[in-house]
Scaffold this motif. Sequence first.
Motif: not given
Lengths: 169, 654
Positions: B91, B107, B555, B586, B588, B627, B629
């Motif tokens: 990511r 993350p 994630n 997914r 997050s 994504e 991060t």
Amino acid sequence: MTKAIIALCIFISYLPFSYAQGLSENELKAAFLYRFSQFSKWPPPPPDKLSFCVVGNHELYKAVLALFDTQNIQNSSEVIELPSNEQAQLCDILFLSQQNRQQTQYWLAELEHQPILVVADTSEGFRQGAMIGLIADANNLSFRINLTDAKRRGLNFSAHLLKLASEVR
Amino acid sequence: MSGSYIALSLSMSVFFSTQVLSKSLPDLEALLGQQLNQLPTNTQISTASRIERSSSDSMAITHVVTDKDIRQFNLQSIADIIALFAGVTTRDDSSFIYVGARGIGRPGDFNSRFLFLLDGTRINENLLDAGLLGYENFVDVGLIERVEFSPGASAALYGNNALLGVINIVTKTTSKLRGVNTAVSITNDGAQHARATIGFRSSSGSDSWLSISKTKINAIPYPVLNVPAELIKWQHLNDDESTRLMFSHQRGSLQFQAAGSKRKRIFPDGFSLISQATPELEELTSEAYLFALTFDDTLSEDIEAYFHISTHGNDLERSIPFILPNGDVEFDRPRNSGRWSNLDGQLMFLGLDSHELMVGFDFQKDHRQEFSASSSIPNEFNFEQKNNESRYGLYIQDLWRLTPNLKFQWALRYDNSDFSSARWSPSFSLKYNFAEKHSLLVRHNRAFRVANFLERYANTAFNIDIPKNETIKYNEVSLIQKWTPSLSSFTTLYKANIKNLIHEDFFAPIYFNTPPIRSKGLELGIDKRWHAGMSLVASMAFQRSELEGGFGIANSPKFIGQLRFSVPLGASNFLLSLHSNAVSKRKSFGYQLPAFSSHDASINWQSTNSLFIALGVRNITNEKILEITSDGFIPYVQRRRQIHLSINWSWSND
């Protein structure tokens, strides 16, 4: 569009060829072995007929035999498949294929200081005393050289071989 | 009619290729470039056992990406390489690239749950234990011989940080870098890269090379969604520039390496546009260096030795503009600075029948661990926090060959440091060859991660206890099978218990230990070769990681698929390479990140060994990949469609 495909096919046909997408692993090892012999120098007097000995890999033995046949070098070279180490001292080149530590020790036991070019195809065999390690990665074969040990046995290698080795010790 | 012409031209292609096949034995250089059309009986692997071993003797599964793969798929960074491994996701927030595996991709963890090695040297930095995978890493991908990835826990050999896997970057020697070696590449989105390497091998075999490379990316598209129009017009100021320098000299048993990198990331500051017409620029500068000396040799018939000493530095400085009430511009400059040295040693005893016994030590002295911030006028944000630390580990490993078909390996390591409690890490592995070229591998491994300097410092500043060491216990069963000389497969079933995972709080810059996490998964892969040089590598990873109570974690995709396929085009030196990557949806921080599949294609042409050209497209369908991060809750856009062209040229006077 059709003409473009035809032109591309013909163009591709004539491009320089990178040789042989057709050799098996053992055929490739046999070819390397033969090339190693050409770039190695034995202490005087030079052997009349180079004896290639193969241990632990019958397919490799057959591949070397077939190579000698296609290269028409039976008069200057011979290949022997060794069952035991009694004849090892007759070899000029000894290929130890996929031998474990004990097996490698057995083959090298009687060869201390003998001018025999020992080639192994495992990193363990190379560390254990082979002068050339012919080792595969996922895509290719490459080789390493133990120059110190080779010189100790009176063997020498050409500068070309040393340049192409992935590592020289 | 046109069909006949095509058939004729294809026949000609086959005819001419047959003609060339029957020519004489290739020279040594051509043999070295020869692609194996079968899977090799044995390859060499060093990561799994911390010593070079044949793959058939390896007591763990290790995945490898070679320099050939790097060129064929035109990979640009260490992150691109790692993204090819089974079960791995990356990511990128355009400043830092994060990696996750086995259901864990926390993350903001800066990759501290992976151990990164450069030719066996630990290269995680010493403040966050971060692994640098982007342009700030000092290894240019053109210098890489192979990258090995051994997934799972490996603390019994490596100590801290080896929780989810160990990644070892192995560099080339002058066998591939001799003479002058250059590479240039460009992309349609403004990236330019150039590398020049000179290499020399003497008649005594000593090996030296020096390499310099530079990468510039101009006008980088903002990696976030819904960028305001007034910021987009300043996109031309969004730049990335990096320089890398590396030197290697090897003579006999000794190798010296020196490496350095500098990366400057510049981006327009959106907040400054609120109060002024032109944006101020924010800068992120990272500098890293390494000097290493390694001895690796056989001391006697039964003893092999490895010793290593290295010293490292890593600095990261940000320059953040802020507008004062009177309209003046002030810059806050937080800085991370680390200096550390490593001393490692290892002895291998081979004198005992059926045993390979290894003992070793690792010592790391952190000379400097420093966080500071300053601005040109004193303010409440200025601070300075300094520290130094010593960490060490002692380990022993024995590989016991019980029978020709049964091996048992155990290892035990003791670790301690100034700021954590002592830890013992055992591991046990059993490998049984139940049929020729079919083996069963059963492993139990543990790993730990000590709270890093940031986590300790942050909690101390808020008078909160330092987080406990996080630990992981893996139980794994693997099948490694070679069905034919050209087809192999692996299957791994794992279950892990993770305790005290260290996580940053959402509401304050402090760290806490999470409740226990249960993780389980299945990894499958095949490697298939065909006679004409065609190859296929495919893998699938199914994984599930949950907090106690059944809550999913951030994630953690449940499925990751990878496929690599290469096929020579006719009898030419053209090669077509395809890569596909699929990841399931997914979550997050409440975001549901959509599943994606992206596809890359590259056509390469090689003229003998001196010229190599690659032209390709990444993310052909321009799939939108998002994504998260870090805990900034911002989804970042990943890997937009990119067209790239690379040219490698080398010249040698032999």
